[in-house]
Design an enzyme around this catalytic site. Structure first.
Site, PDB file in Angstrom:
ATOM      1  N   ASN A   1      37.555  47.139  38.971  1.00  0.00           N
ATOM      2  CA  ASN A   1      38.054  46.953  37.603  1.00  0.00           C
ATOM      3  C   ASN A   1      37.092  47.611  36.619  1.00  0.00           C
ATOM      4  O   ASN A   1      35.868  47.564  36.791  1.00  0.00           O
ATOM      5  CB  ASN A   1      38.314  45.478  37.269  1.00  0.00           C
ATOM      6  CG  ASN A   1      37.212  44.518  37.621  1.00  0.00           C
ATOM      7  OD1 ASN A   1      36.457  44.731  38.567  1.00  0.00           O
ATOM      8  ND2 ASN A   1      37.099  43.447  36.865  1.00  0.00           N
ATOM      9  N   ILE A   2      37.662  48.248  35.614  1.00  0.00           N
ATOM     10  CA  ILE A   2      36.896  49.027  34.626  1.00  0.00           C
ATOM     11  C   ILE A   2      37.193  48.444  33.252  1.00  0.00           C
ATOM     12  O   ILE A   2      38.326  48.558  32.764  1.00  0.00           O
ATOM     13  CB  ILE A   2      37.317  50.519  34.643  1.00  0.00           C
ATOM     14  CG1 ILE A   2      37.341  51.099  36.070  1.00  0.00           C
ATOM     15  CG2 ILE A   2      36.419  51.332  33.698  1.00  0.00           C
ATOM     16  CD1 ILE A   2      36.007  51.438  36.652  1.00  0.00           C
ATOM     17  N   GLU A   3      36.179  47.818  32.659  1.00  0.00           N
ATOM     18  CA  GLU A   3      36.394  47.128  31.378  1.00  0.00           C
ATOM     19  C   GLU A   3      36.038  48.020  30.187  1.00  0.00           C
ATOM     20  O   GLU A   3      35.525  49.132  30.348  1.00  0.00           O
ATOM     21  CB  GLU A   3      35.594  45.821  31.382  1.00  0.00           C
ATOM     22  CG  GLU A   3      36.061  44.923  32.526  1.00  0.00           C
ATOM     23  CD  GLU A   3      35.512  43.520  32.482  1.00  0.00           C
ATOM     24  OE1 GLU A   3      34.452  43.294  31.859  1.00  0.00           O
ATOM     25  OE2 GLU A   3      36.158  42.641  33.088  1.00  0.00           O
TER      26      GLU A   3
ATOM     27  N   CYS B   1      42.493  46.890  35.776  1.00  0.00           N
ATOM     28  CA  CYS B   1      42.218  46.118  36.992  1.00  0.00           C
ATOM     29  C   CYS B   1      41.937  47.029  38.184  1.00  0.00           C
ATOM     30  O   CYS B   1      42.350  48.198  38.219  1.00  0.00           O
ATOM     31  CB  CYS B   1      43.414  45.252  37.344  1.00  0.00           C
ATOM     32  SG  CYS B   1      43.795  43.994  36.128  1.00  0.00           S
TER      33      CYS B   1
ATOM     34  N   GLU C   1      43.223  46.928  41.144  1.00  0.00           N
ATOM     35  CA  GLU C   1      44.447  47.348  41.844  1.00  0.00           C
ATOM     36  C   GLU C   1      45.008  48.622  41.222  1.00  0.00           C
ATOM     37  O   GLU C   1      45.409  49.566  41.908  1.00  0.00           O
ATOM     38  CB  GLU C   1      45.521  46.254  41.738  1.00  0.00           C
ATOM     39  CG  GLU C   1      45.160  44.934  42.376  1.00  0.00           C
ATOM     40  CD  GLU C   1      44.502  43.955  41.398  1.00  0.00           C
ATOM     41  OE1 GLU C   1      43.613  44.385  40.623  1.00  0.00           O
ATOM     42  OE2 GLU C   1      44.872  42.775  41.422  1.00  0.00           O
TER      43      GLU C   1
ATOM     44  N   CYS D   1      47.254  40.247  38.488  1.00  0.00           N
ATOM     45  CA  CYS D   1      47.889  39.984  37.196  1.00  0.00           C
ATOM     46  C   CYS D   1      49.298  40.598  37.155  1.00  0.00           C
ATOM     47  O   CYS D   1      49.672  41.409  38.015  1.00  0.00           O
ATOM     48  CB  CYS D   1      47.023  40.512  36.058  1.00  0.00           C
ATOM     49  SG  CYS D   1      47.188  42.278  35.766  1.00  0.00           S
TER      50      CYS D   1
ATOM     51  N   CYS E   1      49.539  44.523  37.128  1.00  0.00           N
ATOM     52  CA  CYS E   1      49.334  45.151  38.440  1.00  0.00           C
ATOM     53  C   CYS E   1      50.539  44.935  39.345  1.00  0.00           C
ATOM     54  O   CYS E   1      50.926  45.830  40.097  1.00  0.00           O
ATOM     55  CB  CYS E   1      48.071  44.613  39.103  1.00  0.00           C
ATOM     56  SG  CYS E   1      46.585  45.191  38.257  1.00  0.00           S
TER      57      CYS E   1
HETATM   58  O1  LIG Z   1      43.677  40.725  40.216  1.00  0.00           O
HETATM   59  C1  LIG Z   1      42.868  40.971  39.298  1.00  0.00           C
HETATM   60  C2  LIG Z   1      42.555  40.040  38.291  1.00  0.00           C
HETATM   61  C3  LIG Z   1      41.642  40.409  37.316  1.00  0.00           C
HETATM   62  N1  LIG Z   1      41.075  41.645  37.332  1.00  0.00           N
HETATM   63  C4  LIG Z   1      40.061  42.017  36.333  1.00  0.00           C
HETATM   64  C5  LIG Z   1      40.519  42.311  34.943  1.00  0.00           C
HETATM   65  C6  LIG Z   1      39.258  42.017  34.142  1.00  0.00           C
HETATM   66  O2  LIG Z   1      38.375  43.135  34.214  1.00  0.00           O
HETATM   67  C7  LIG Z   1      38.602  40.870  34.911  1.00  0.00           C
HETATM   68  C8  LIG Z   1      38.837  39.513  34.304  1.00  0.00           C
HETATM   69  O3  LIG Z   1      40.195  39.281  34.143  1.00  0.00           O
HETATM   70  O4  LIG Z   1      39.143  40.940  36.218  1.00  0.00           O
HETATM   71  C9  LIG Z   1      41.372  42.564  38.321  1.00  0.00           C
HETATM   72  O5  LIG Z   1      40.820  43.653  38.351  1.00  0.00           O
HETATM   73  N2  LIG Z   1      42.287  42.201  39.248  1.00  0.00           N
HETATM   74 ZN   LIG Z   2      45.804  43.449  37.160  1.00  0.00          ZN
END
Ligand SMILES: O=c1ccn([C@H]2C[C@H](O)[C@@H](CO)O2)c(=O)[nH]1
Ligand SMILES: [Zn+2]
Length: 132
Positions: free
Chosen positions: A42-44, A53, A55, A86, A89
């Protein structure tokens, strides 16, 4: 590549996450029909709504490299139960993956929720719905 190995790759992919805000690392491993594995973390972003996310990172990497046929997806996070993808995704999986494709959701305790794309998003909006 069996499901156990794919889940291990998803755990490994957590190291690729960029999570300065949530500190919540998620990893995904996408197996193509050709036997290749694409990893994603995941890349914020400081603008929180732009967080991507794990995925979707893996799926967009694969698709944009020209690999369009997928066999399985594994996702891992440090969650009390196997991680739950989520809604965004799930919708992207419904767009790019076969409905009966297995999805292996796991955590660091070894809990596993084995499901499919269509079970994750029953009745998804799809290209058929766009026809007038
Ligand atoms: O299935 C998931 C659920 C959450 N996130 C990430 C989104 C965000 O960066 C962090 C918190 O929600 O987790 C994912 O990458 N995949
Ligand atoms: Zn997601």
């Amino acid at each position: 590549m069996d499901k156990q190995a794919l889940m291990q790759q998803a755990i490994e992919a957590r190291k690729r996450a960029y999570v300065p805000y949530s500190k919540f690392q998620v990893g995904a491993a996408l197996l193509t029909e050709d036997g290749k594995v694409y990893l994603g973390g995941n890349i914020e972003n400081a603008a929180y709504s732009l967080c991507n996310c794990a995925e979707r990172t893996a799926l967009f990497k694969a698709y944009s490299e020209g690999d369009k046929n997928y066999k399985a997806l594994a996702v891992a996070a440090d969650t009390p139960k196997a991680v739950s993808p989520c809604g965004a995704c799930r919708q992207v999986m419904a767009e790019l993956c076969p409905p009966d494709m297995p999805v292996y959701l796991t955590n660091l305790n070894g809990d596993v929720w084995e499901t499919t794309v269509s079970d994750l998003i029953p009745g998804a909006f799809n290209k058929e719905d766009l026809r007038g």
